[in-house]
Design a protein around this motif. Structure first.
Motif, PDB file in Angstrom:
ATOM      1  N   ASN A  54      11.292  -9.359  19.158  1.00 56.23           N
ATOM      2  CA  ASN A  54      10.374  -9.529  19.975  1.00 56.23           C
ATOM      3  C   ASN A  54      11.278  -9.309  21.500  1.00 56.23           C
ATOM      4  O   ASN A  54      10.616  -8.717  22.362  1.00 56.23           O
ATOM      5  CB  ASN A  54       9.927 -11.050  20.297  1.00 56.23           C
ATOM      6  CG  ASN A  54       8.829 -11.469  19.102  1.00 56.23           C
ATOM      7  OD1 ASN A  54       8.001 -10.474  18.844  1.00 56.23           O
ATOM      8  ND2 ASN A  54       8.418 -12.669  19.035  1.00 56.23           N
ATOM      9  N   ARG A  55      12.446  -9.533  21.578  1.00 54.33           N
ATOM     10  CA  ARG A  55      13.298  -9.297  22.529  1.00 54.33           C
ATOM     11  C   ARG A  55      13.409  -7.775  22.822  1.00 54.33           C
ATOM     12  O   ARG A  55      13.454  -7.220  23.732  1.00 54.33           O
ATOM     13  CB  ARG A  55      14.626 -10.273  22.386  1.00 54.33           C
ATOM     14  CG  ARG A  55      15.608  -9.938  23.556  1.00 54.33           C
ATOM     15  CD  ARG A  55      16.796 -10.804  23.586  1.00 54.33           C
ATOM     16  NE  ARG A  55      16.573 -12.068  23.069  1.00 54.33           N
ATOM     17  CZ  ARG A  55      17.124 -12.580  21.748  1.00 54.33           C
ATOM     18  NH1 ARG A  55      17.764 -11.721  20.911  1.00 54.33           N
ATOM     19  NH2 ARG A  55      16.867 -13.659  21.448  1.00 54.33           N
ATOM     20  N   GLU A  56      13.947  -7.231  21.555  1.00 55.61           N
ATOM     21  CA  GLU A  56      13.873  -5.539  21.670  1.00 55.61           C
ATOM     22  C   GLU A  56      12.441  -5.010  22.237  1.00 55.61           C
ATOM     23  O   GLU A  56      12.501  -4.220  22.930  1.00 55.61           O
ATOM     24  CB  GLU A  56      14.304  -5.103  20.289  1.00 55.61           C
ATOM     25  CG  GLU A  56      15.642  -5.425  20.025  1.00 55.61           C
ATOM     26  CD  GLU A  56      16.171  -5.049  18.649  1.00 55.61           C
ATOM     27  OE1 GLU A  56      14.826  -4.391  17.703  1.00 55.61           O
ATOM     28  OE2 GLU A  56      17.036  -5.155  18.153  1.00 55.61           O
ATOM     29  N   ARG A  57      11.424  -5.502  21.596  1.00 56.79           N
ATOM     30  CA  ARG A  57      10.155  -4.802  22.236  1.00 56.79           C
ATOM     31  C   ARG A  57       9.857  -5.201  23.659  1.00 56.79           C
ATOM     32  O   ARG A  57       9.382  -4.350  24.385  1.00 56.79           O
ATOM     33  CB  ARG A  57       8.867  -5.615  21.431  1.00 56.79           C
ATOM     34  CG  ARG A  57       7.471  -5.031  21.685  1.00 56.79           C
ATOM     35  CD  ARG A  57       6.391  -5.618  20.854  1.00 56.79           C
ATOM     36  NE  ARG A  57       6.389  -7.079  20.970  1.00 56.79           N
ATOM     37  CZ  ARG A  57       5.618  -7.943  20.646  1.00 56.79           C
ATOM     38  NH1 ARG A  57       5.005  -7.580  19.453  1.00 56.79           N
ATOM     39  NH2 ARG A  57       5.723  -9.443  20.889  1.00 56.79           N
ATOM     40  N   ASP A  58      10.402  -6.463  24.257  1.00 56.54           N
ATOM     41  CA  ASP A  58       9.924  -6.660  25.502  1.00 56.54           C
ATOM     42  C   ASP A  58      10.892  -5.704  26.345  1.00 56.54           C
ATOM     43  O   ASP A  58      10.623  -5.318  27.648  1.00 56.54           O
ATOM     44  CB  ASP A  58      10.455  -8.310  25.857  1.00 56.54           C
ATOM     45  CG  ASP A  58       9.416  -9.187  25.282  1.00 56.54           C
ATOM     46  OD1 ASP A  58       8.337  -8.695  24.840  1.00 56.54           O
ATOM     47  OD2 ASP A  58       9.508 -10.262  25.022  1.00 56.54           O
ATOM     48  N   VAL A  59      12.308  -5.556  26.025  1.00 52.98           N
ATOM     49  CA  VAL A  59      12.932  -4.497  26.568  1.00 52.98           C
ATOM     50  C   VAL A  59      12.527  -3.269  26.650  1.00 52.98           C
ATOM     51  O   VAL A  59      12.323  -2.619  27.731  1.00 52.98           O
ATOM     52  CB  VAL A  59      14.553  -4.688  26.085  1.00 52.98           C
ATOM     53  CG1 VAL A  59      15.288  -3.452  26.756  1.00 52.98           C
ATOM     54  CG2 VAL A  59      15.104  -5.884  26.098  1.00 52.98           C
ATOM     55  N   ARG A  60      12.023  -2.515  25.396  1.00 55.08           N
ATOM     56  CA  ARG A  60      11.350  -1.320  25.252  1.00 55.08           C
ATOM     57  C   ARG A  60      10.015  -1.425  26.366  1.00 55.08           C
ATOM     58  O   ARG A  60       9.958  -0.216  27.113  1.00 55.08           O
ATOM     59  CB  ARG A  60      10.860  -1.200  24.101  1.00 55.08           C
ATOM     60  CG  ARG A  60      10.093   0.257  23.565  1.00 55.08           C
ATOM     61  CD  ARG A  60      11.247   1.248  24.080  1.00 55.08           C
ATOM     62  NE  ARG A  60      10.377   2.647  23.806  1.00 55.08           N
ATOM     63  CZ  ARG A  60      10.740   3.844  24.297  1.00 55.08           C
ATOM     64  NH1 ARG A  60      11.668   3.663  25.123  1.00 55.08           N
ATOM     65  NH2 ARG A  60      10.305   4.876  23.894  1.00 55.08           N
ATOM     66  N   ARG A  61       9.319  -2.473  26.404  1.00 53.87           N
ATOM     67  CA  ARG A  61       8.153  -2.345  27.398  1.00 53.87           C
ATOM     68  C   ARG A  61       8.341  -2.375  28.800  1.00 53.87           C
ATOM     69  O   ARG A  61       7.735  -1.838  29.512  1.00 53.87           O
ATOM     70  CB  ARG A  61       7.191  -3.425  26.986  1.00 53.87           C
ATOM     71  CG  ARG A  61       6.713  -3.463  25.414  1.00 53.87           C
ATOM     72  CD  ARG A  61       5.484  -4.685  25.246  1.00 53.87           C
ATOM     73  NE  ARG A  61       5.134  -4.316  23.919  1.00 53.87           N
ATOM     74  CZ  ARG A  61       3.979  -3.562  23.556  1.00 53.87           C
ATOM     75  NH1 ARG A  61       3.435  -2.939  24.613  1.00 53.87           N
ATOM     76  NH2 ARG A  61       3.652  -3.559  22.392  1.00 53.87           N
ATOM     77  N   LEU A  75       4.184   2.800  22.287  1.00 54.75           N
ATOM     78  CA  LEU A  75       4.538   1.413  22.003  1.00 54.75           C
ATOM     79  C   LEU A  75       4.063   0.816  20.716  1.00 54.75           C
ATOM     80  O   LEU A  75       4.550   0.222  20.035  1.00 54.75           O
ATOM     81  CB  LEU A  75       4.104   0.757  23.073  1.00 54.75           C
ATOM     82  CG  LEU A  75       5.078   0.872  24.542  1.00 54.75           C
ATOM     83  CD1 LEU A  75       4.433   0.223  25.649  1.00 54.75           C
ATOM     84  CD2 LEU A  75       6.562   0.810  24.363  1.00 54.75           C
ATOM     85  N   GLU A  76       2.696   1.053  20.661  1.00 57.04           N
ATOM     86  CA  GLU A  76       1.859   0.579  19.351  1.00 57.04           C
ATOM     87  C   GLU A  76       2.682   1.109  18.188  1.00 57.04           C
ATOM     88  O   GLU A  76       2.945   0.500  17.258  1.00 57.04           O
ATOM     89  CB  GLU A  76       0.511   1.162  19.398  1.00 57.04           C
ATOM     90  CG  GLU A  76      -0.274   0.499  18.459  1.00 57.04           C
ATOM     91  CD  GLU A  76      -1.817   0.829  18.389  1.00 57.04           C
ATOM     92  OE1 GLU A  76      -2.568   0.741  17.450  1.00 57.04           O
ATOM     93  OE2 GLU A  76      -2.158   1.628  19.497  1.00 57.04           O
TER      94      GLU A  76
END
Length: 315
Positions: A54-61, A75-76
């Motif tokens: 979740n943290r990596e996804r938040d950084v990517r977003r 992103l999907e």
């Protein structure tokens, strides 16, 4: 007032005596405890991994906000075990243009196309909608805003087979976009990829036996073929674009014919990165051929005759 007498009565004393005389727990009980501990550890690890993901996804977003349909699709897909290995991102000064091959989309002149070897493995999207290669060919580089090439992870534990593991996603602009150094370099890469399967460069190495096999099967990674008298010769298509060295000495391409195939100790070939050869100012030769010979092989007594699928000759 404290009492110094014990509080045992008949019923509790009897229960304690029964427990003391009870046989030890069997091995199966301890196994159940171990299994329970393992389950708890695995559950804890998955919980921690979920937090990290979740943290990596938040950084990517945060780095790539979904400001258009193409970014939203990227992103999907990344949430579904796809990785982006080639991209041209608007306002992404620190984002790398490429990370790895394959280059599934190329430029032939100024016309986009899917690379021949990946055409049947690629799905194309323009502005978030599935598109055909005919629609791709109508695009002009100056009206292309962003490009993303993604590939499905093949080695993750939950990876599923996908017959089309490549995705090309393009976001267009309604107005021409100025060509910066970064954009120019990206589109130059796509032009080079139309000519080369390895625009980032590639090297190969052959000993004599491997060279015999390569020339028998016409493997052009060796850059040379065999003549009827068992000498080497550069393929015509490489002759004008190859630096040739024999034992470390730079020679003319036609000098390769002086080398007998059985003299070869080692043969090295190299395709240079496109940044060396696909350029207007002082381009290097695209290929390099380096032959290390062992002259004693050709001079020794030829009393042993060899027959093989790749070579018939005296050794």
């Amino acid at each position: 007032m404290y009492s110094f007498t014990n509080h045992f009565n008949g019923s509790t004393l009897r229960e304690r005596i029964i427990m003391m005389n009870r046989p030890d727990s069997g091995r199966s009980v301890w196994i159940r405890y171990v299994m329970l501990g393992l389950v708890l550890c695995v559950a804890t690890l998955f919980a921690c991994r979920h937090k990290v993901d979740n943290r990596e996804r938040d950084v990517r977003r945060a780095l790539l906000p979904a400001t258009n349909p193409t970014r939203a699709m990227v992103l999907e897909l990344e949430d579904k075990n796809w990785f982006c290995h080639l991209s041209l991102v608007k306002n992404g000064a620190n984002a790398p243009l490429w990370k790895s091959e394959p280059i599934a989309v190329v430029l032939r002149g100024n016309q986009f196309a899917l690379a021949d070897e990946y055409r049947n493995e690629t799905i194309l999207y323009i502005n978030g909608k599935a598109a055909s290669e005919t629609q791709l060919q109508k695009l002009s580089p100056e009206f292309v805003d962003e490009v993303f090439v993604l590939r499905k992870w093949e080695y993750s534990s939950d990876a599923e087979y996908d017959p089309k593991p490549n995705r090309v996603l393009i976001q267009t602009s309604s107005h021409p976009i100025q060509f910066t150094q970064k954009r120019s370099r990206f589109f130059t890469l796509l032009q080079a990829a139309a000519l080369s399967k390895h625009p980032f460069g590639e090297t190969y190495s052959f000993n004599m036996n491997q060279l015999l096999e390569a020339t028998f099967f016409h493997n052009k990674n060796a850059l040379v073929e065999r003549t009827k008298n068992q000498h080497l010769k550069l393929y015509d298509e490489f002759a004008d674009n190859t630096d040739v060295l024999i034992n470390g000495i730079l020679v003319k391409p036609e000098d390769v014919t002086s080398v007998h195939v059985r003299e070869v100790a080692r043969l090295y070939t190299r395709e240079r990165p496109f940044t060396d050869w696909f350029r207007a100012d002082q381009p290097s030769s695209r290929f390099e051929l380096n032959i290390q010979t062992a002259p004693s092989r050709a001079k020794r007594d030829s009393s042993y005759y060899v027959f093989s699928p790749f070579y018939s000759g005296d050794f």
